[in-house]
Scaffold this active site. Structure first.
Site: not given
Ligand code: PEP
Ligand code: MG
Length: 937
Positions: A27, A96, A105, A107, A340, A458, A579, A635, A797, A799-801, A864, A884
């Site tokens: 500011k 201020r 918001g 401070m 701003r 899901h 899937r 897969r 790949s 599968g970060t889930n 993925c 990718y």
């Molecule tokens: C994952 O585990 O990141 C993945 C892509 O597989 P799914 O979500 O189908 O287990």
């Molecule tokens: Mg998985």
């Protein structure tokens, strides 16, 4: 020479500059910059962040800082020709906070400082309005006591409401000067009672208190938490701005308002905003009086209007971005209070960025960095018509899992959703939580609402994948399934009632709220001619610029031909995850799948699989055709088998009802015995394969290793589909991906089966198919043994889930119960299922990339998991050097933009801006009315 702690601004020359944000805060730097640009700003001074740091260390304002404050205050009095605490023309100031990074918001602020009984008299006289002066004083006492003296606001509010009651008035603004005088007396008594001291009357004491409070507000719990969440360093400190108050309520030649240099909703180049004549800034926001459109100011105060318009254009050109400004006109004289970067919708963000390139204000690269990737989602999802939305109250708020607005009739089961949709009704499917059994209902519904579940539940994943608005984890809902009722916030609605959800905000509304379809989606699905949509044109241009910049490729998680086509139209460069389990949930396939699972012998199982094969082959052909030659990662089956069988409790109930009534629902009596036996067999099988912890159980390759007929069938379907496409002149680039590998031995076993089937199909059909076999890296053990795994894998790949689930040991399906609290309480900076946890999960990824590449040069590596569509995670994947990212079709534009931004950040955004400024020639016209803009940028 002592160090400089205080910098003046306003009227003439400022001591600070725009590039001193670290010292003066955002500011303070903007006020200095406006001053330097010759823009009228009420004068004042900024006390630096260094002074704040000293105050934090010493617990008091050091003498040298105080001396400089006094010096600047004297200059301010001179400039304003007003004196602090004066009975004729009192100087009033605002105090201020303003840190380097905006912390909205978080401070404190004190307005109207400098008032005491004498100054109130002075203000009453000079303004000719005693009521206004008293009102300003009571507001000041309340704000100061709250912020500086720590007296609870509620005590003052209680006095106000009792004053309203006694006077039989609805609002504070209806209280007379006499009544306000009593309020002030009561306020002063509260302060004396609570602090043991009278309310400070000396403006210099007031000022010191306010400055100390502003500095102190840097260290409040909420400010600390905010900084932690936004990665802002605690060491920065805040600056403190002391500025002369100007009043927009000094008669008919005074006004106050807010404006934007462009329309923040649409991005149109128009002078946009609101004002109130003879009013204070607060009145505009409070909605007590209805403000007028800014363009109408021309008729009221033409000179000030023209000056304002001119300043708006200059500010925009100066900052190279749309500005959001506040102004006050005091007796015909215009003052700018703030400017701003203006917040805007996704549509406006794209329009402003592309227009500014055309106007020569910014470069294409700046346009790319300017739009927040997730804002693009707003261009893809239907939105509520803002006017319609404003008419209704919000009944509940859940997790905004899949953006967009949806409105339909309430249904509680997937079968009802399908039936209603077939009858031509739009429905919102409300479930405790959804499961793969609900796919048909989710497909039929226009929106999804669940009581439990988080961002990777899901409903959330499928909602995003289908591009359907979804609100999940809305814990305040109560479903009464027996009565087909939904209870929420004291209201009860029934099946068939209207319900609206906003997946962008998580809001649930118990009414029909009108929506507007997204133009971009209409173009992508072929319903609208692209030439007819300027929104689409801007979207397309921006993404083309992003594509020229990014290094990461972007693929789609898509399971069907139509999904793949949408993905392609949104810029997908292949499919990173199909899937296959999603392909078996359709009504025509489920019984065949169940036959396969219930088979008692291998021969029976193979028979059932032979019936699934042609269907699976058809799915693959559709994907290959849609992607015509781009890589398609398929897969093999992943989830546990029981997911394909009915719910055991429901089955048991059906069996018992049959036994009790001697009848079976919808079937002839003659079939009763056979049906009962069938159900009992299914029930036994469900019980035998149901697991305590299916997510960590017999799923993924563990299943297809022990039941190899399944992967054999899938591989056969894939190679036959590929061969057929090749024979028909469609090129294919299949990649077969094995899920949930933890040890290279698992992958080796699966590879043998796939390679054998490939040879068999080639021998039978005489068509050679080039293919790759790779694996998901979704278990910590796979990541740390990635060198060994790479010997058997041509690609990885992430599968970060699952990798997040198994790294933290957080169940994907249950973490929603506590993760929200973890984030709220600052234990985790963000939900790791949404944005990659760089320190843990990310570190495993880093190990896997380095070991995998060391073992197999040039191994292709992607991601993925749901993180593939999260901008921050995309940036991380870029930094890790992945090839990718793959995400749901509707997230592809987000990933394209985020991937380009990762490159620009790597190059250094500051450098980019400076270079841009040097090279640009402005083509902005001098007024809003001249629309002859160049389009040759
Ligand atoms: C994952 O585990 O990141 C993945 C892509 O597989 P799914 O979500 O189908 O287990
Ligand atoms: Mg998985």
């Amino acid at each position: 020479m002592p160090r400089k702690y205080v910098y003046s601004f306003g009227e003439g020359a400022a001591e600070g500059r725009d590039d001193m944000k670290g010292l003066l805060g955002g500011k303070g730097a903007a006020l200095a910059e406006m001053t330097n640009a010759g823009i009228p700003v009420p004068p004042g001074f900024t006390i630096t962040t260094t002074a704040c740091t000293l105050h934090r260390e010493l617990g008091t304002i050091p003498a040298e800082v105080s001396r400089q404050i006094d010096e600047h205050l004297a200059v301010l009095e001179q400039r304003m020709n007003r004196t602090f605490g004066d009975a004729d023309e009192p100087l009033l100031v605002s105090v201020r906070s303003g840190a380097k990074v905006s912390m909205p918001g978080m401070m404190d602020t004190v307005l109207n400082l400098g008032l005491n009984p004498e100054a109130v008299r002075g203000l009453a006289e000079s303004s000719g309005d005693p009521r206004f002066a008293l009102d300003a004083y009571r507001r000041f006492i309340m704000m100061y006591s709250d912020v500086v003296l720590g007296v609870e606001r509620s005590r003052f509010e209680a006095v106000m409401s009792s004053a309203r009651r006694k006077a039989r008035k609805q609002t504070d603004s209806q209280l007379s000067a006499k009544q306000l005088e009593k309020v002030v007396t009561a306020f002063e008594k509260i302060v004396l009672d609570r602090t043991g001291e009278p309310f400070p009357r000396d403006p210099r004491v007031q000022l010191r208190g306010a400055i100390e409070a502003v500095f102190g507000s840097w260290d409040t719990e909420r400010a600390r938490r905010y900084r932690k969440l936004h990665d802002i360093s605690d060491a920065l400190g805040t600056a403190c701005n002391v500025q002369a108050m100007v009043f927009g309520n000094r008669g008919e030649r005074s006004a106050t308002g807010v404006g934007f240099t462009r329309n923040p909703a649409t991005g149109e180049r128009e002078f946009y905003g609101e004002f109130l004549q003879n009013a204070q800034g607060e009145d505009v926001v409070a909605g007590i009086r209805t403000p007028r459109l800014l363009v109408e100011l021309e008729a009221v105060l033409p000179e000030a209007y023209r000056e304002l318009q001119d300043i708006a254009l200059r500010l925009e050109r100066h900052y190279g971005d749309m500005q959001d400004f506040e102004f006050t006109i005091e007796e015909g004289k215009l003052f700018m209070l703030q400017t701003r970067t203006g917040k805007r919708t996704g549509i406006a963000a794209v329009k402003v960025a592309t227009d500014m390139v055309d106007e020569g204000l910014i470069t294409r690269e700046e346009a790319v960095i300017r739009v927040e990737p997730v804002q693009l989602l707003q261009l893809l999802h239907p939105v509520f018509d803002p006017a319609a939305r404003a008419e209704h109250e919000v009944a509940a708020v859940g997790i905004n899992a899949s953006p967009g607005a949806a409105c339909g009739r309430l249904v509680f089961t997937s079968d009802d959703a399908v039936a209603e949709a077939e009858a031509g009704n739009e429905v919102i499917l409300v479930r405790h939580e959804t499961s793969p059994d609900d796919i048909h209902g989710m497909n039929a519904a226009v929106g999804l609402l669940t009581v439990t579940g988080g961002m990777t539940s899901h409903a959330a994943v499928v909602g995003r994948q289908m591009g359907k608005p979804a609100v999940v984890g809305c814990e305040s809902l109560r479903i009464n399934a027996a009565r087909e009722q939904l209870e929420v916030g004291g209201h009860t609605v029934e099946r068939g009632d209207w319900l609206s959800i906003d997946g962008t905000t998580g809001e649930v509304i118990l009414a029909e709220v009108g929506t507007m379809p997204s133009e971009v989606v209409q173009v992508v699905t072929g319903e609208l001619d692209p030439a007819k949509s300027t929104i689409f044109a801007g979207f397309q241009r921006l993404l083309e610029w992003a594509d020229l910049t990014r290094r990461l490729r972007v693929r789609a998680n898509a399971d069907t031909g139509p999904d793949a086509e949408v993905a392609l139209a949104l810029g997908a460069e292949g499919i990173g995850l199909a899937r296959t389990e999603h392909m078996f949930f359709g009504a025509d396939r489920m019984p065949k799948m169940q036959d396969m699972i219930l088979a008692r012998t291998e021969a029976e199982r193979r028979k059932a699989l032979r019936r699934l094969l042609p269907l699976q082959r058809r799915d693959f052909i559709a994907l290959f055709k849609a992607m015509s030659g781009l890589p398609v990662t398929i897969r093999t089956l992943d989830p546990p088998l029981h997911e394909f069988l009915p719910n055991p409790t429901e089955l048991k109930v059906e069996i018992e009802v049959m036994k009790a009534t001697g009848k079976s629902k919808g079937q002839r009596k003659a079939d009763y015995e056979a049906r009962l036996a069938e159900l009992e067999a299914i029930y036994e099988r469900v019980l035998s394969i149901t697991e305590i912890n299916p997510m960590l159980g017999w799923r993924g390759c563990r299943l297809t290793i022990l039941v190899p007929e399944i992967i054999e069938m899938q591989a056969r379907a894939l190679f036959e589909a590929a061969a057929k496409c090749i024979s028909n002149g469609v090129s294919v680039d299949p990649e077969i991906m094995i899920p949930l590998v933890g040890d290279v031995g698992e992958l080796r076993r699966q590879r043998e089966v796939v390679e054998r089937v490939a040879k068999e199909v080639e021998a039978k059909l005489g068509v050679h198919v080039n293919y790759k076999i790779g694996t998901m890296i979704e278990l910590p053990r796979a990541a740390v043994t990635a060198d060994k795994i790479a010997e058997q894998a041509e690609f990885f790949s992430f599968g970060t889930n699952d990798l997040t689930q198994t790294t933290f040991g957080f169940s994907r399906d249950d973490a929603g119960k506590f993760l929200g609290r973890y984030v709220d309480e600052g234990i985790l900076p963000r939900n790791p299922f949404v944005s990659i946890d760089r320190e843990g999960v990310g570190e495993l990824m880093r190990i896997a990339v380095s070991k995998g590449r060391a073992a197999r040069q040039g191994i292709k590596i992607g991601i993925c998991g749901e993180h593939g569509g999260d901008p921050q995670s995309v940036g991380f994947c870029h930094d890790l050097g992945l090839d990718y990212v793959s995400c749901s079709p509707y997230r592809i534009p987000v990933a394209r933009l985020a991937a380009a931004q990762a490159v620009l950040h790597e190059r250094g955004v500051e450098e980019l801006r400076t270079r841009a400024r040097r090279n640009l020639r402005y083509k902005t016209p001098p007024t809003y009315h001249d629309t002859a803009l160049g389009h040759d940028a």
